[in-house]
Design an enzyme around this catalytic site. Structure first.
Site, PDB file in Angstrom:
ATOM      1  N   LYS A   1     -10.590  77.034  11.658  1.00 26.18           N
ATOM      2  CA  LYS A   1     -10.867  78.234  12.461  1.00 26.18           C
ATOM      3  C   LYS A   1     -10.214  79.493  11.869  1.00 26.18           C
ATOM      4  O   LYS A   1     -10.756  80.586  11.980  1.00 26.18           O
ATOM      5  CB  LYS A   1     -10.404  78.030  13.906  1.00 26.18           C
ATOM      6  CG  LYS A   1     -11.256  76.998  14.663  1.00 26.18           C
ATOM      7  CD  LYS A   1     -10.816  76.842  16.115  1.00 26.18           C
ATOM      8  CE  LYS A   1     -11.538  75.682  16.764  1.00 26.18           C
ATOM      9  NZ  LYS A   1     -11.182  75.479  18.168  1.00 26.18           N
TER      10      LYS A   1
ATOM     11  N   ASP B   1     -13.882  79.843  22.465  1.00 31.02           N
ATOM     12  CA  ASP B   1     -12.944  78.932  23.145  1.00 31.02           C
ATOM     13  C   ASP B   1     -12.222  79.676  24.273  1.00 31.02           C
ATOM     14  O   ASP B   1     -12.008  79.129  25.361  1.00 31.02           O
ATOM     15  CB  ASP B   1     -11.864  78.428  22.173  1.00 31.02           C
ATOM     16  CG  ASP B   1     -12.400  77.432  21.165  1.00 31.02           C
ATOM     17  OD1 ASP B   1     -13.368  76.723  21.479  1.00 31.02           O
ATOM     18  OD2 ASP B   1     -11.836  77.374  20.046  1.00 31.02           O
TER      19      ASP B   1
END
Ligand code: NDP
Length: 268
Positions: A64, A101
């Site tokens: 990420k 997220d």
């Protein structure tokens, strides 16, 4: 054709994302296809994405941060988090990074009555959750088993402690376990007595791990806290990414989230 999409990670075989996205494409009658790609070297992420002719992707552990660095533009809360889990290709060459997220988590707890929060853990998911809580003005404290990862949070103004040195001086409405303790082992994320004291004053417990009753969640349940695991967060982040891929908002009712949850329950 909407395009080809994929999730990158290592390992990746366990990922539920292909199921979630292909289910949504089919349900909505959209001609997209979503696969999974095992990547060995994070430095190759962008090259791999472009050479595979993808229109968008999700990026999961451990890439990420690479995804944040390798896109052309970062939008939204991802700018503060320093990590992207979603890429969308615009105008055939402009790679835009997002973090869903954070909002995916927030949608799970937005109806809760929360004055403050305690996050256990200081990894990538803790960053997303801390930044979205901060953006909603919810005072948030972090504890982690080791010091190095706490630096990011201290720099952003969060109260931070190494777990073993933490003496709670106030109660926290919600306890959020963002560690991987309990994922492949049967351990609590911090000292049991400490956690019991925290549970005795809290109202809610949120576990990011999904599909199993972790020791953290079991303890929270024994204190009658309102408990949630990470399944809904996973579905929310996927739905938000999906909308970015399709460049339109959907009525979540049309995505038949209840069926997705039931199916996830069966396969987890
Ligand atoms: P990271 O590897 O970035 O961070 C892991 C964190 O857990 C670190 O703070 C680490 O501490 C801590 N930790 C690991 N093992 C233990 C242990 N035995 N005891 C105490 N602390 C421990 O992972 P992520 O933040 O990306 O993910 C964490 C968890 O959240 C994973 O289980 C993942 O599957 C889940 N997740 C769920 C999502 C969802 O949608 N439901 C989304 C993203 C993640 P240290 O800094 O000392 O190493």
């Amino acid at each position: 054709m909407l395009g080809f999409f994929a999730v990158y990670g290592n390992p990746i075989v366990h990922s539920k994302s292909p199921f979630l996205h292909n289910y949504a494409f089919e349900k909505l009658g959209l001609s997209g296809y979503y696969s999974r790609i095992l990547l060995d070297v994070g430095a190759n992420l962008r090259r791999n994405f472009l050479s595979n002719g993808l229109s968008g992707a999700n990026i999961t552990l451990p890439f990420k941060e690479e995804a944040f660095c390798q896109c052309d533009e970062v939008r939204g809360v991802a700018q503060n988090i320093g990590a992207c889990n979603t890429w969308v290709l615009e105008s055939r060459k402009h790679l835009v990074g997002y973090n869903t997220d954070a909002q995916g988590f927030y949608e799970c707890i937005k109806e809760y009555k929360i004055n403050n929060a305690l996050i256990i853990g200081a990894g990538g998911s803790a960053k997303a959750i801390a930044m979205i809580l901060q953006s909603h003005n919810i005072p948030t404290t972090l504890i982690n088993r080791s010091a190095p990862n706490l630096g990011f949070f201290a720099d952003k103004g969060f109260e931070c402690y190494v777990s073993s040195e933490f003496k709670p001086t106030c109660s926290y409405d919600i306890l959020i376990n963002t560690t991987s303790a309990g994922l492949n082992d049967n351990v609590l994320p911090c000292d049991e007595a400490q956690l019991k004291e925290l549970c005795s004053c809290a109202k809610y417990a949120f576990e990011l791990i999904y599909g199993k009753l972790t020791p953290f969640l079991a303890l929270a349940q024994s204190f009658d806290l309102v408990c949630a695991d990470g399944k809904e967060m996973l579905i929310n982040q996927a739905a938000l990414s999906f909308e970015l891929f399709c460049k339109q908002k959907f009525n979540r009712d049309n995505l038949d989230i209840q069926s997705i949850k039931a199916f996830m329950g069966e396969i987890s």
